[in-house]
Scaffold this motif. Structure first.
Motif, PDB file in Angstrom:
ATOM      1  N   ASN A  69      -5.240   0.154  -6.355  1.00 28.78           N
ATOM      2  CA  ASN A  69      -4.503   1.159  -5.544  1.00 28.78           C
ATOM      3  C   ASN A  69      -5.762   1.975  -4.776  1.00 28.78           C
ATOM      4  N   ASP A  70      -6.586   2.506  -5.573  1.00 28.43           N
ATOM      5  CA  ASP A  70      -7.858   3.014  -4.759  1.00 28.43           C
ATOM      6  C   ASP A  70      -8.321   1.944  -3.839  1.00 28.43           C
ATOM      7  N   TYR A  72      -7.343  -0.690  -2.118  1.00 25.88           N
ATOM      8  CA  TYR A  72      -6.434  -0.697  -1.021  1.00 25.88           C
ATOM      9  C   TYR A  72      -6.236   0.665  -0.209  1.00 25.88           C
ATOM     10  N   ASP A  73      -6.266   1.626  -0.719  1.00 27.69           N
ATOM     11  CA  ASP A  73      -5.874   2.984  -0.216  1.00 27.69           C
ATOM     12  C   ASP A  73      -7.156   3.946   0.211  1.00 27.69           C
ATOM     13  N   THR A  76      -6.337   6.048   3.723  1.00 24.90           N
ATOM     14  CA  THR A  76      -5.505   7.398   3.288  1.00 24.90           C
ATOM     15  C   THR A  76      -5.899   8.288   2.494  1.00 24.90           C
ATOM     16  N   ASP A  77      -6.508   7.620   1.370  1.00 20.87           N
ATOM     17  CA  ASP A  77      -7.197   8.633   0.311  1.00 20.87           C
ATOM     18  C   ASP A  77      -8.329   9.576   1.113  1.00 20.87           C
ATOM     19  N   SER A 137      -0.011  -2.135  -4.423  1.00 24.47           N
ATOM     20  CA  SER A 137      -1.127  -1.865  -3.759  1.00 24.47           C
ATOM     21  C   SER A 137      -1.707  -2.923  -2.742  1.00 24.47           C
ATOM     22  N   ARG A 142       2.073  -5.899  -0.884  1.00 21.64           N
ATOM     23  CA  ARG A 142       1.982  -4.418  -0.723  1.00 21.64           C
ATOM     24  C   ARG A 142       3.296  -3.536  -0.499  1.00 21.64           C
ATOM     25  N   LYS A 144       4.189  -0.911  -1.689  1.00 23.21           N
ATOM     26  CA  LYS A 144       4.113   0.672  -1.130  1.00 23.21           C
ATOM     27  C   LYS A 144       4.146   1.086   0.248  1.00 23.21           C
ATOM     28  N   ASP A 199       0.343   9.855   4.851  1.00 22.59           N
ATOM     29  CA  ASP A 199       0.981   8.174   5.077  1.00 22.59           C
ATOM     30  C   ASP A 199       1.434   8.172   6.323  1.00 22.59           C
TER      31      ASP A 199
END
Length: 294
Positions: A69-70, A72-73, A76-77, A137, A142, A144, A199
């Motif tokens: 998750n981290d 691919y994010d 946004t993170d 993720s 994907r 999410k 998001d």
């Protein structure tokens, strides 16, 4: 005098600590806790055959979930004020290779062992469990980023209630398993309310982004009512406790339907499985101890 750099032992400890942080230990209850309850639902307090699966449900599987998750994010993170705390890590591009290797190193030995030692049905459930959370993720699927699919895919959090009995050669308690699946669908959307702004700005249309806070309160409330009805087939006290906590969350979000309210309610949402799970666990252990379950 030249200053000495960190020792190899210190560097290793730092890396391990970082990987543990990425695995979000505060959320391990969703995997290991569910696995333990899955064992108890077979009528045993513990079975040595369950230990490898339970061990996998700690750091290895949670690092798979949240490490992927981290990776691919990252975009946004970087803009999410919650990240970098107990609620989730904020990684740098230089950490991607380390995380990817760590996920493989801590998970592959378990998966090889499971392939050799467990019944085919249990292996299939384990592979489904891993598949859903990788592609929640990861591209190209994907989940999410697909409204409603993101929430529905989180039903997989209940799979330990299926995996553990199958691994031990026992039929799953389906009302409990399906009840937890519907519960997980509700909780995913509810927890995503706090991330609506980030998001939306990143172009990710989650269930929470599509429905908005008020819509999520109704969506999650409906799923939680259904889950409580299913739990009641196994334990009325657990169903009542679950419904009461859900009611508090839903009513408070309806009263002030904003992402900020979602964030303020997040600690209670995190505590939700601990509270309801404790009631379920105590009742199961007492029932097993006194020979009243199964």
């Amino acid at each position: 005098m030249r200053e000495l750099g960190p020792t190899p032992h210190a560097r290793t400890g730092s890396v391990v600590g970082r990987l543990v942080h990425i695995s979000r230990p505060v959320l391990w209850i969703n995997t290991i806790g569910t696995g333990v309850v899955g064992v108890w639902l077979t009528g045993a307090l513990m079975d040595v055959r369950a230990l490898p699966v339970l061990l996998w449900l700690t750091l290895p599987f949670n690092l798979l979930i949240y490490g992927v998750n981290d990776i691919y994010d990252q975009e946004t993170d970087a803009a999410n004020p919650r990240k970098g705390s107990l609620e989730g890590a904020r990684i740098s591009p230089s950490e991607v290779q380390l995380i990817a290797w760590a996920v493989a190193v801590v998970n592959l030995p378990f998966l090889v062992y499971f392939a050799l030692a467990l019944p085919p049905a249990a292996i299939g459930a384990i592979l489904l469990y891993a598949f859903v959370f990788v592609f929640y993720s990861a591209t190209p699927l994907r989940f999410k980023a697909v409204p409603f699919v993101d929430s529905l895919s989180n039903a997989a959090y209940a799979l330990p209630l299926v995996i553990m009995p199958l691994a031990l050669g026992v039929a799953p308690v389906w009302p409990a398993a399906v009840g937890l699946m519907t519960w997980s669908v509700a909780k995913h959307a509810f927890d995503a309310v706090q991330d609506i702004v980030e998001d939306r700005e990143a172009g990710i249309t989650t269930t929470a982004v599509r429905l908005g806070p008020r819509g999520v309160a109704l969506w999650s409330g409906a799923w939680w009512v259904l889950s409580s009805a299913l739990f009641a087939q196994v334990s009325v006290p657990v169903a009542v406790v679950s419904l009461l906590i859900a009611g508090v969350l839903v009513v408070r979000l309806l009263r002030d339907p904003t992402p900020g309210t979602g964030h303020r309610l997040y600690p209670l949402s995190v505590a939700y499985p601990y509270l309801a799970g404790s009631v379920a666990g105590v009742l199961l252990v007492v029932g097993i101890f006194f020979g009243r379950y199964p």
